[in-house]
Design a protein around this motif. Structure first.
Motif, PDB file in Angstrom:
ATOM      1  N   UNK A 167      -2.957  -5.576  -5.729  1.00  0.00           N
ATOM      2  CA  UNK A 167      -1.544  -5.535  -5.375  1.00  0.00           C
ATOM      3  C   UNK A 167      -1.367  -5.510  -3.853  1.00  0.00           C
ATOM      4  N   UNK A 168      -2.137  -4.664  -3.177  1.00  0.00           N
ATOM      5  CA  UNK A 168      -2.031  -4.569  -1.716  1.00  0.00           C
ATOM      6  C   UNK A 168      -2.470  -5.860  -1.043  1.00  0.00           C
ATOM      7  N   UNK A 169      -3.583  -6.421  -1.523  1.00  0.00           N
ATOM      8  CA  UNK A 169      -4.094  -7.643  -0.924  1.00  0.00           C
ATOM      9  C   UNK A 169      -3.119  -8.797  -1.117  1.00  0.00           C
ATOM     10  N   UNK A 170      -2.613  -8.919  -2.337  1.00  0.00           N
ATOM     11  CA  UNK A 170      -1.668  -9.991  -2.618  1.00  0.00           C
ATOM     12  C   UNK A 170      -0.400  -9.829  -1.789  1.00  0.00           C
ATOM     13  N   UNK A 171       0.064  -8.604  -1.670  1.00  0.00           N
ATOM     14  CA  UNK A 171       1.259  -8.360  -0.869  1.00  0.00           C
ATOM     15  C   UNK A 171       1.065  -8.753   0.584  1.00  0.00           C
ATOM     16  N   UNK A 198     -13.187  -6.067  -6.651  1.00  0.00           N
ATOM     17  CA  UNK A 198     -12.393  -6.850  -5.704  1.00  0.00           C
ATOM     18  C   UNK A 198     -12.673  -6.364  -4.290  1.00  0.00           C
ATOM     19  N   UNK A 199     -12.907  -7.303  -3.370  1.00  0.00           N
ATOM     20  CA  UNK A 199     -13.131  -6.918  -1.977  1.00  0.00           C
ATOM     21  C   UNK A 199     -11.789  -6.909  -1.256  1.00  0.00           C
ATOM     22  N   UNK A 200     -11.533  -5.857  -0.523  1.00  0.00           N
ATOM     23  CA  UNK A 200     -10.252  -5.669   0.142  1.00  0.00           C
ATOM     24  C   UNK A 200     -10.399  -5.942   1.632  1.00  0.00           C
ATOM     25  N   UNK A 201      -9.521  -6.798   2.153  1.00  0.00           N
ATOM     26  CA  UNK A 201      -9.496  -7.068   3.589  1.00  0.00           C
ATOM     27  C   UNK A 201      -8.693  -5.958   4.262  1.00  0.00           C
ATOM     28  N   UNK A 202      -9.409  -4.910   4.697  1.00  0.00           N
ATOM     29  CA  UNK A 202      -8.745  -3.715   5.212  1.00  0.00           C
ATOM     30  C   UNK A 202      -7.862  -4.023   6.425  1.00  0.00           C
ATOM     31  N   UNK A 203      -8.345  -4.872   7.328  1.00  0.00           N
ATOM     32  CA  UNK A 203      -7.576  -5.166   8.548  1.00  0.00           C
ATOM     33  C   UNK A 203      -6.262  -5.852   8.202  1.00  0.00           C
ATOM     34  N   UNK A 204      -6.330  -6.801   7.274  1.00  0.00           N
ATOM     35  CA  UNK A 204      -5.128  -7.537   6.880  1.00  0.00           C
ATOM     36  C   UNK A 204      -4.121  -6.613   6.198  1.00  0.00           C
ATOM     37  N   UNK A 232       1.054   3.129 -10.051  1.00  0.00           N
ATOM     38  CA  UNK A 232       1.869   3.559  -8.921  1.00  0.00           C
ATOM     39  C   UNK A 232       1.226   4.651  -8.097  1.00  0.00           C
ATOM     40  N   UNK A 233       0.642   5.660  -8.757  1.00  0.00           N
ATOM     41  CA  UNK A 233       0.019   6.761  -8.014  1.00  0.00           C
ATOM     42  C   UNK A 233      -1.204   6.292  -7.244  1.00  0.00           C
ATOM     43  N   UNK A 234      -1.998   5.374  -7.828  1.00  0.00           N
ATOM     44  CA  UNK A 234      -3.160   4.846  -7.106  1.00  0.00           C
ATOM     45  C   UNK A 234      -2.718   4.000  -5.920  1.00  0.00           C
ATOM     46  N   UNK A 235      -1.623   3.254  -6.088  1.00  0.00           N
ATOM     47  CA  UNK A 235      -1.062   2.514  -4.955  1.00  0.00           C
ATOM     48  C   UNK A 235      -0.715   3.474  -3.822  1.00  0.00           C
ATOM     49  N   UNK A 236      -0.085   4.589  -4.165  1.00  0.00           N
ATOM     50  CA  UNK A 236       0.293   5.569  -3.141  1.00  0.00           C
ATOM     51  C   UNK A 236      -0.941   6.114  -2.430  1.00  0.00           C
ATOM     52  N   UNK A 237      -1.997   6.420  -3.190  1.00  0.00           N
ATOM     53  CA  UNK A 237      -3.235   6.949  -2.590  1.00  0.00           C
ATOM     54  C   UNK A 237      -3.809   5.962  -1.577  1.00  0.00           C
ATOM     55  N   UNK A 238      -3.791   4.681  -1.920  1.00  0.00           N
ATOM     56  CA  UNK A 238      -4.376   3.688  -1.029  1.00  0.00           C
ATOM     57  C   UNK A 238      -3.447   3.341   0.128  1.00  0.00           C
ATOM     58  N   UNK A 239      -2.149   3.334  -0.125  1.00  0.00           N
ATOM     59  CA  UNK A 239      -1.194   2.994   0.931  1.00  0.00           C
ATOM     60  C   UNK A 239      -1.277   3.982   2.094  1.00  0.00           C
ATOM     61  N   UNK A 240      -1.373   5.291   1.781  1.00  0.00           N
ATOM     62  CA  UNK A 240      -1.361   6.291   2.861  1.00  0.00           C
ATOM     63  C   UNK A 240      -2.576   6.138   3.774  1.00  0.00           C
ATOM     64  N   UNK A 241      -3.647   5.513   3.274  1.00  0.00           N
ATOM     65  CA  UNK A 241      -4.824   5.288   4.110  1.00  0.00           C
ATOM     66  C   UNK A 241      -4.620   4.214   5.158  1.00  0.00           C
TER      67      UNK A 241
END
Length: 642
Positions: free
Chosen positions: A495-499, A273-279, A299-308
């Motif tokens: 999850x992040x992209x959809x959100x 999946x390609x992630x739109x980092x700016x969005x 959940x833990x992987x979400x946390x790892x990516x969210x902090x970035x």
């Protein structure tokens, strides 16, 4: 001890260089006669000049660090450095010799002697390198026969590392490549054969038992094609990671140490999946983000990516303190004081505690990943699934509305589609809770649905790998079963992209590519590990587990599918549940919980989830139909929208 050895070796090389220079000029002084004031000059006469030459050469070599090189690994760069050092030393000698000793040393004589000396030094080092390489290759001649797929820069570097290491345990027999410019030629005395599509024929009679795929730039579909070809042979197959992974693994520059075992995602042949980092960053930056179930796999992987993406603070909520502690320690080690992190040990079943946490932190964004997910366990404990998954979600949803959360993202599953088990039915009910909040709350609610996650707790793939390591048998519930798969980072990215793109009451679905037959996956993993399925490692069918069906779906039948800005993510529109209907359904479940029997709870779930059916009924129908064809049609439906 090692320092003394290195120092002795350095002194030996310096002595040999001086000895070579002295011998060269000694020979030249006897071969060449010339007059200086009518007298013949012998070796004794030129000795002061030679001593000055030694000093200048030593200074030049020190400046270029030539004596710090390890010559058995030397390449063109080291030899060029030695040559340049020699040139600089010679010009330094000419300048000082003219000033200190006068013009008593003929230019042509000194140039011829010095050039010959440098050439002999280069030849000495080259001869030593050849000797060490041949000695190493002789030591490795009894290693396991190995073939490298890919004769590019990565494959050649890998060959050099293996040949330079006498303890590698491998003997490279051949390269296999698709480049017709290379096929039939030799690289470091190793023949290149091809094309790769003729792999079984090319390996016949070679005795090769190990294959390394050294094509780090290859696309996912081509990698899958090659690995499926490798799976037809009895060879242990390993792989070099893609270039990005090699760059990120900069603490270990060795390619041979970067080689890894085959992962299931290598066999899926699907672009990530390609992630739109700016969005996503615009969505997360400066926000208070809460992740329930933040210590789990997703959940833990979400946390790892969210902090970035620089939230103002991250709140991790989990009932299992060991998982919460692990992700806390990992994030604090990586980010230290730069991250405003809070850990709360709490259950989403505790409505009062949930409200306290929302009052305390006032989260802008909530990712709800807390849930019981193991299908067989929830079949035996449906009350716990209902209390945790349904009522836990309900508590968090209401708290998000009460404390004005901007966006709430529910982590759902493909098992929620036409469910055949309590876990899937409870997740479908969670989707309905989220949809019921549309138009009655300012909070935007969204659900994200995906298939099986590779490497998550309880996933079948780690189990297969452990069983292969122990020599089998591999256990599979049913040889006809098929599943969709994705990686944990992909799931978190979805999850992040959809959100970031969602508006209220939407269910997001990922285009997960073609479904995978678990039996085919098991057979390929066995073959790629160098074993033969059913003979060396048996595959045992244990029977479907309670609540398990032969196939999973990503879409509710007949519902509308809408594309998004991300070509891999789609929206499924469904009929919304009114708050009154939701209240009535919760009442049905509450009465069943008061009764307490498993049968009463399952009957209640069938009443509130019309698409919930017994697995036996669904599996009977799928046997009479071609259930793989059904899934493929659903997948085509997604592709057509894309």
């Amino acid at each position: 001890m090692h320092f003394r050895f290195r120092n002795s070796r350095k002194k030996l090389i310096i002595f040999l260089d001086m000895f070579i220079t002295a011998i060269v000029f000694l020979v030249l002084s006897y071969l060449v006669s010339f007059n200086n004031g009518g007298k013949e000059i012998g070796f004794v006469n030129i000795l002061p000049h030679l001593i000055l030459m030694f000093v200048c050469g030593r200074i030049s070599h020190y400046m270029f660090n030539t004596y710090k090189s390890i010559w058995r690994y030397a390449e063109c760069k080291e030899y060029m450095t030695l040559l340049l050092s020699g040139v600089m030393g010679y010009f330094m000698f000419l300048l000082i010799d003219d000033i200190v000793l006068g013009k008593q040393f003929p230019l042509l004589f000194s140039l011829a002697g010095y050039s010959t000396s440098i050439l002999c030094m280069l030849m000495m080092r080259f001869a030593y390198q050849i000797y060490r390489k041949r000695n190493t290759q002789r030591g490795a001649s009894s290693g396991l026969p190995l073939a490298i797929i890919g004769a590019g820069s990565a494959g050649v570097t890998l060959l050099d590392e293996i040949q330079a290491d006498p303890n590698s345990g491998y003997r490279v027999c051949l390269f296999i490549d698709d480049s017709y410019e290379k096929i039939g030629k030799r690289i470091h005395n190793i023949e290149v054969k091809g094309p790769i599509s003729d792999l079984p024929k090319l390996l016949a009679g070679t005795g090769v038992s190990e294959l390394i795929l050294a094509l780090p730039s290859i696309d996912h579909e081509k990698k899958k094609e090659i690995l499926e070809l490798c799976a037809t042979m009895k060879c242990h197959v390993r792989i070099l990671p893609d270039r990005l992974s090699l760059i990120q693994n900069d603490h270990d520059k060795s390619l041979s140490n970067s080689i890894r075992e085959i992962k299931v995602e290598d066999l899926l042949g699907r672009e990530p999946v390609s992630l739109n980092d700016k969005q996503v960053e615009q969505f997360i930056r400066g926000k208070v983000v809460m992740v329930t179930g933040g210590g789990g796999s997703i959940g833990s992987e979400l946390c790892r990516q969210i902090v970035g993406f620089h939230p103002s603070s991250l709140v991790i909520v989990d009932i299992y303190e060991n998982n919460a502690y692990d992700i806390e320690q990992e994030l604090r080690f990586l980010y230290g004081d730069k991250l405003n992190l809070s850990i709360e040990i709490a259950s989403v079943r505790d409505e009062e505690k949930v409200n306290q946490l929302f009052q305390k932190y006032r989260p802008n964004i909530v990712f709800h990943a807390a849930a019981h997910k193991h299908v067989p366990l929830m079949e035996n404990c449906p009350d716990e699934a209902i209390k945790n998954n349904i009522y836990g979600t309900y508590h968090v949803v209401l708290a998000a509305d009460r404390y004005h959360t901007e966006k709430f993202v529910l982590i759902s599953t493909d098992k929620a589609v036409n469910p055949t088990n309590i876990m899937g039915a409870t997740k479908r009910f969670c989707e309905m809770i989220v949809q019921s909040m549309n138009r009655i709350s300012k909070t935007e609610y969204v659900a994200v649905r995906f298939g099986n996650v590779l490497g998550s707790n309880g996933s079948v793939i780690p189990l297969f790998k452990r069983q292969i390591e122990k020599g089998g048998p591999l256990t599979i519930t049913d040889k006809r079963i098929i599943r969709f798969f994705m990686t944990i980072p992909e799931a978190a990215q979805l999850v992040l992209q959809a959100g970031s793109i969602a508006s209220s009451s939407e269910i997001f679905v990922l285009d997960m590519g073609q479904p995978v037959k678990i039996l085919d996956l098991a057979e390929k993993l066995i073959r790629l590990s160098g074993y033969e399925p059913y003979t060396e490692i048996p595959i045992i069918e244990t029977g479907l587990r309670p609540g398990e069906k032969l196939y999973e779906e990503l879409l509710m039948r007949g519902e509308e599918l809408i594309s998004t800005s991300n070509k891999k993510i789609f929206i499924e529109r469904q009929k919304e549940l009114s708050p009154v209907e939701l209240h009535d359904k919760l009442g049905v479940l509450q009465r069943a919980l008061e009764v307490g029997s498993i049968s009463a709870l399952k009957r209640a779930m069938k009443l509130v989830i019309p698409t919930y059916h017994d697995p036996e009924e669904v599996n009977r129908k799928s046997v009479s139909l071609d259930y793989q064809d059904v899934i493929l049609k659903e997948n085509i439906k997604i592709e057509n929208v894309g």
